[in-house]
Design a protein around this motif. Structure first.
Motif, mmCIF file in Angstrom:
data_model
loop_
_atom_site.group_PDB
_atom_site.id
_atom_site.type_symbol
_atom_site.label_atom_id
_atom_site.label_comp_id
_atom_site.label_asym_id
_atom_site.label_seq_id
_atom_site.Cartn_x
_atom_site.Cartn_y
_atom_site.Cartn_z
ATOM 1 N N GLU A 220 -7.513 20.514 -8.771
ATOM 2 C CA GLU A 220 -6.709 21.729 -8.601
ATOM 3 C C GLU A 220 -5.912 21.698 -7.309
ATOM 4 N N THR A 221 -6.465 21.087 -6.270
ATOM 5 C CA THR A 221 -5.784 21.031 -4.967
ATOM 6 C C THR A 221 -4.958 19.765 -4.791
ATOM 7 N N GLU A 222 -4.872 18.935 -5.843
ATOM 8 C CA GLU A 222 -4.113 17.686 -5.805
ATOM 9 C C GLU A 222 -4.516 16.853 -4.585
ATOM 10 N N GLY A 223 -5.692 16.234 -4.646
ATOM 11 C CA GLY A 223 -6.154 15.408 -3.555
ATOM 12 C C GLY A 223 -5.293 14.169 -3.363
ATOM 13 N N GLU A 224 -5.449 13.558 -2.216
ATOM 14 C CA GLU A 224 -4.667 12.385 -1.854
ATOM 15 C C GLU A 224 -5.520 11.133 -1.971
ATOM 16 N N ALA A 225 -4.868 9.990 -2.071
ATOM 17 C CA ALA A 225 -5.567 8.712 -2.118
ATOM 18 C C ALA A 225 -4.634 7.628 -1.603
ATOM 19 N N LEU A 226 -5.241 6.559 -1.047
ATOM 20 C CA LEU A 226 -4.488 5.385 -0.620
ATOM 21 C C LEU A 226 -4.743 4.275 -1.616
ATOM 22 N N ILE A 227 -3.683 3.713 -2.182
ATOM 23 C CA ILE A 227 -3.838 2.685 -3.202
ATOM 24 C C ILE A 227 -3.132 1.408 -2.768
ATOM 25 N N THR A 228 -3.725 0.293 -3.165
ATOM 26 C CA THR A 228 -3.141 -1.026 -2.911
ATOM 27 C C THR A 228 -2.550 -1.551 -4.211
ATOM 28 N N VAL A 229 -1.364 -2.118 -4.136
ATOM 29 C CA VAL A 229 -0.611 -2.531 -5.318
ATOM 30 C C VAL A 229 -0.566 -4.061 -5.401
ATOM 31 N N ASP A 230 -0.888 -4.590 -6.576
ATOM 32 C CA ASP A 230 -0.721 -6.018 -6.845
ATOM 33 C C ASP A 230 0.554 -6.179 -7.659
ATOM 34 N N ARG A 231 1.653 -6.494 -6.973
ATOM 35 C CA ARG A 231 2.950 -6.553 -7.640
ATOM 36 C C ARG A 231 3.023 -7.675 -8.675
ATOM 37 N N GLU A 232 2.348 -8.794 -8.408
ATOM 38 C CA GLU A 232 2.370 -9.902 -9.360
ATOM 39 C C GLU A 232 1.720 -9.498 -10.684
ATOM 40 N N GLN B 218 0.845 -1.188 0.000
ATOM 41 C CA GLN B 218 0.000 0.000 0.000
ATOM 42 C C GLN B 218 0.879 1.236 0.000
ATOM 43 N N MET B 219 0.416 2.269 -0.686
ATOM 44 C CA MET B 219 1.167 3.519 -0.722
ATOM 45 C C MET B 219 0.224 4.669 -1.037
ATOM 46 N N LEU B 220 0.672 5.857 -0.702
ATOM 47 C CA LEU B 220 -0.104 7.046 -1.014
ATOM 48 C C LEU B 220 0.095 7.431 -2.477
ATOM 49 N N LEU B 221 -0.927 8.039 -3.036
ATOM 50 C CA LEU B 221 -0.858 8.474 -4.426
ATOM 51 C C LEU B 221 0.283 9.462 -4.624
ATOM 52 N N SER B 222 0.481 10.351 -3.691
ATOM 53 C CA SER B 222 1.545 11.352 -3.809
ATOM 54 C C SER B 222 2.921 10.690 -3.859
ATOM 55 N N GLN B 223 3.097 9.582 -3.118
ATOM 56 C CA GLN B 223 4.373 8.879 -3.144
ATOM 57 C C GLN B 223 4.592 8.205 -4.494
ATOM 58 N N LEU B 224 3.527 7.634 -5.043
ATOM 59 C CA LEU B 224 3.643 7.009 -6.364
ATOM 60 C C LEU B 224 4.032 8.038 -7.415
ATOM 61 N N VAL B 225 3.417 9.221 -7.368
ATOM 62 C CA VAL B 225 3.748 10.279 -8.322
ATOM 63 C C VAL B 225 5.212 10.685 -8.188
ATOM 64 N N ALA B 226 5.669 10.810 -6.949
ATOM 65 C CA ALA B 226 7.073 11.167 -6.718
ATOM 66 C C ALA B 226 8.009 10.089 -7.255
ATOM 67 N N ASP B 227 7.647 8.835 -7.059
ATOM 68 C CA ASP B 227 8.482 7.735 -7.546
ATOM 69 C C ASP B 227 8.513 7.695 -9.072
ATOM 70 N N VAL B 228 7.385 7.997 -9.714
ATOM 71 C CA VAL B 228 7.345 8.036 -11.182
ATOM 72 C C VAL B 228 8.245 9.151 -11.693
ATOM 73 N N GLU C 25 -8.016 1.174 -5.710
ATOM 74 C CA GLU C 25 -8.238 2.450 -5.011
ATOM 75 C C GLU C 25 -8.887 2.158 -3.663
ATOM 76 N N THR C 26 -8.066 1.989 -2.633
ATOM 77 C CA THR C 26 -8.556 1.606 -1.311
ATOM 78 C C THR C 26 -9.325 2.749 -0.660
ATOM 79 N N HIS C 27 -8.751 3.912 -0.685
ATOM 80 C CA HIS C 27 -9.427 5.122 -0.188
ATOM 81 C C HIS C 27 -9.123 6.259 -1.157
ATOM 82 N N GLY C 28 -10.166 6.861 -1.692
ATOM 83 C CA GLY C 28 -9.974 7.918 -2.666
ATOM 84 C C GLY C 28 -9.809 7.358 -4.062
#
Length: 440
Positions: A170-182, A111-121, A159-162
């Motif tokens: 415009e305000t760049e909302g946040e979300a919690l996402i679950t990742v299926d690595r397989e 699980q990770m925050l959407l903002s972290q995924l964007v930063a990693d991309v 999309e677990t939350h959000g």
């Protein structure tokens, strides 16, 4: 003749349903939108693995939670486009965002925050020296959101939350996402490790291997609306001509597809109208305009029967569309149908955009092809090629390439023509539909 038992009939139906699902949706999960059919895939996994490998050279992996059919592709300019929710095709930047996101997700936490995924991309893009549109801007946000939505559709992201679309706000909302690595690891079908670049990856993925002409032609039949014989190499054409009746039975048993065989080529037809990512005829401005344009072009350009193989002449697989005819016909259709049929204002105000969209659809349906060099009668390939003059009947479309400025109306387009009835002479004056060799 042995009559199959009720059990055999049921098993065959289950295998066909599972095979059809995998062909239409090569990545299926146990919790996704096709979860009801997933148990059939697992139940018949071994049979499906063997059949897909034998018939199409496709590798199938079935796990406890997902199944992945690794399709091979058909080479350059033969891919199927991914589309945004608006129906517009992915741009190169969107594909770049998708690839970068996958490179991050294969080793991401569960699980990770959407903002972290964007930063990693963004970090992955910098490491790969890929220049992306600034993701802080509106256009850049929409591009990245389109890529992430595709991963949600595939089940790679949950999309677990959000919602991932919160990024475009415009305000760049946040979300919690679950990742299926397989699933993330299973998305890319081509041999990444052996490929030098994107073009090499496409070429290697399309290689039919030991199956050669047999495997490649079968893939073309399954993955394209129609296969014209003169699009094939000599080896591919010879194999199809000698095997097409037996192949028809094999495709029906595996996928429930019916085979239409004509002088110009072969098409597989799905009676259930399910195994397609592109519907034609269809709804909407582009599909309606394309159907009307096709009808007008066939009416004006249909060749006479004098040059067909049945009369001892050369088989005609298409005709050149004269310069300006497409624009002329589309302009008339906009006047006649645009207003009263509610066509999109953007297309009505931009004839060029309508033209490009309509021609793109018809080309994907293999009803039109970009004009290029075509073979002159009696000459080999590539020697003897000449440029296509306006009005020329086309006997070989293998040389068709984009960018030449003109178009060829292909044989299969004739099935969308207005039906013509003629009254025969004689005492009974029966009505007969005019049949030519051209329609597929």
């Amino acid at each position: 003749m042995t009559i199959p038992s009720a059990h055999d009939v049921a098993v065959a139906a289950e295998r066909r349903a599972a095979a059809r699902l995998l062909l239409a949706h090569p990545l299926v999960s146990s919790s996704g939108p096709h979860a009801d059919v997933f148990p059939l895939v697992r139940r018949h996994a071994e049979w499906l693995r063997k059949r897909f490998q034998q018939v199409l050279g496709y590798r199938l992996v079935v796990d406890s939670s997902y199944a992945r059919l690794f399709k091979a592709g058909l080479g350059p300019r033969a891919g199927h486009q991914l589309l945004r929710s608006t129906g517009t095709p992915f741009t190169p930047r969107t594909y770049a965002c998708l690839a970068l996101a996958l490179s991050v997700l294969v080793t991401a936490p569960e699980q990770m925050l959407l903002s972290q995924l964007v930063a990693d991309v963004r970090a992955a893009a910098a490491d790969a020296e890929v220049e992306l549109e600034e993701t802080g801007r509106a256009a850049g946000k929409r591009t990245l959101v389109a890529a992430l939505r595709q991963l949600v559709e595939w089940g790679v992201l949950v999309e677990t939350h959000g919602r991932v679309s919160a990024l475009a706000q415009e305000t760049e909302g946040e979300a919690l996402i679950t990742v299926d690595r397989e699933l993330a690891r299973a998305v890319v079908a081509g041999p990444l490790a052996q490929s030098r670049d994107g073009a090499d990856l496409v070429r290697r993925a399309a290689d039919p291997g030991f199956g050669g002409a047999r495997t490649y032609v079968r893939r073309m039949l399954v993955e394209t609306p129609v296969v014209h014989l003169d699009e094939l190499t000599d080896a591919e054409r010879d194999w199809l001509r000698t095997r097409q009746r037996r192949e028809a039975q094999a495709f029906f048993e595996l996928l429930g597809l019916e085979t239409e065989i004509r002088a110009e080529g072969v098409a597989l037809v799905d009676p259930e109208d399910e195994l397609t990512d592109l519907r034609f005829p269809g709804t909407g401005t582009v599909a309606q305009a394309a159907l009307l344009l096709l009808e007008r072009l066939v009416e004006r350009l249909r060749p006479t029967g004098s040059g067909t193989a049945s009369t001892g002449g050369t088989l005609v697989v298409g005709v050149a569309v004269p310069d300006g005819l497409v624009d002329e016909v589309l302009a008339g259709l906009v006047v006649e149908y645009g207003g009263r049929s509610g066509w999109q204002r953007g297309y009505l105000e931009d004839p060029g955009a309508l033209r490009d969209a309509v021609l793109g659809l018809l080309a994907r349906m293999r009803l039109l092809a970009p004009a290029g060099p075509v073979r002159a009668e009696g000459h080999g390939v590539p020697e003897g090629y000449e440029e296509l003059p306006p009005g020329r009947q086309v006997t070989d479309v293998r040389g068709a390439r984009p960018g030449g400025g003109g178009w060829v109306l292909l044989a299969a387009a004739a099935r969308y023509a207005t039906r013509v009835t003629v009254r025969s002479g004689g005492a009974h004056h029966e009505d007969h539909d005019v049949q030519q060799e051209l329609p597929i």
